[in-house]
Design an enzyme around this catalytic site. Structure first.
Site, PDB file in Angstrom:
ATOM      1  N   SER A   1       0.845  -1.194   0.000  1.00 32.19           N
ATOM      2  CA  SER A   1       0.000   0.000   0.000  1.00 32.19           C
ATOM      3  C   SER A   1       0.876   1.239   0.000  1.00 32.19           C
ATOM      4  O   SER A   1       1.996   1.232   0.537  1.00 32.19           O
ATOM      5  CB  SER A   1      -0.903   0.015   1.236  1.00 32.19           C
TER       6      SER A   1
ATOM      7  N   TYR B   1      -2.477  -0.935  10.241  1.00 27.27           N
ATOM      8  CA  TYR B   1      -2.475  -1.247   8.809  1.00 27.27           C
ATOM      9  C   TYR B   1      -1.158  -0.802   8.167  1.00 27.27           C
ATOM     10  O   TYR B   1      -0.529  -1.551   7.415  1.00 27.27           O
ATOM     11  CB  TYR B   1      -3.659  -0.560   8.137  1.00 27.27           C
TER      12      TYR B   1
END
Length: 254
Positions: free
Chosen positions: A139, A152
């Site tokens: 990401s 995350y």
């Protein structure tokens, strides 16, 4: 006609929705043979295969035995395995002070540990064949600080590190890479926007627009663009690439 992935045998773990579904569809469209997995069918959102041209398994990536079984089923159904793509992901949105310990555990089990276990399960097959490749979803969050997603972000930074480590450890037989999407409007991102809106006391549209304004190309990415990056890395044109994290993020990590 030869296509970019003609006869490439691929396992896509986490293909029940979002980017995983797009990856499975792209592999089939590019001539590959695909075995895909989703969460157990008791989960309504993943009860029906989204890409019917794949064979399917169901399993929980938090369970090592399930990962071993899904890899074994892929090998059996495809007659071998050339590529593994790992797409599952969970994200707890909220301040660090309100992030429970269980959220950290789940994030690392699903986003990081599962990928390592999947590569480990496929490794004997790849060594016997003399080739293989793995692609994880990272990401843009791994490259730039953002509030409210500490767990995350930590998992995606861990994925980037694991990719570099395994690329060196498993060469020259196995290539290991990642694709790092920016903001892709999947169900998971829509849920995250809704949670951020509630936390900030604003509308979802405002959250979306302020997020869009941080993207140099001023637009969200789509799952198809991310899938194209995956297809490039697992295909013949990517055969000299390993240890890389390919950003498909509209310039967010530039």
């Amino acid at each position: 006609m030869t296509t970019p992935l003609t006869d490439v045998r691929c396992l896509v773990i986490g293909a029940g929705r979002g980017i995983g579904t797009a990856v499975a569809a792209r592999i089939v469209a590019d001539g590959g043979r695909c075995h895909a997995t989703r969460r157990p069918a008791a989960t309504a959102a993943t009860a029906a295969p989204a890409e019917p041209d794949c064979t399917w398994s169901a399993g929980d990536v938090r369970e090592a035995a399930d990962i071993d079984r899904m890899v074994s089923e892929a090998v059996d159904r495809l007659g071998g395995l050339d590529a593994l793509v790992y797409c599952p992901g969970v994200a707890h949105v909220g301040p660090l002070a309100d992030t429970p310990a269980a959220a950290w555990t789940e994030a690392f089990e699903v986003n990081v540990r599962g990928f390592g276990l999947a590569v480990r399960a496929a490794l004997p097959v790849w060594r016997e064949q003399g080739h293989g490749c793995a692609v994880a979803l990272s990401s843009q969050a791994a490259r730039r600080g953002q509030s409210l997603i500490a767990a995350y972000t930590a998992t995606k930074a861990a994925i980037d590190g694991m990719v570099r480590a395994l690329a060196v450890e498993l060469a020259p037989v196995v290539r290991v890479n990642a694709v790092a999407p920016g903001i892709v409007m999947t169900d998971m991102i829509a849920e995250d926007f809704a949670r951020q809106a509630r936390l900030d006391g604003v509308g979802i549209d405002e959250v979306a627009e302020r997020t869009r304004s941080r993207i140099p190309l001023r637009d969200f990415q789509n799952a198809g663009a991310v899938a194209a990056g995956v297809a490039f890395l697992i295909g013949r044109d990517g055969r000299h690439i390993t240890g890389e994290v390919l950003a498909v993020d509209g310039g967010m990590s530039a």
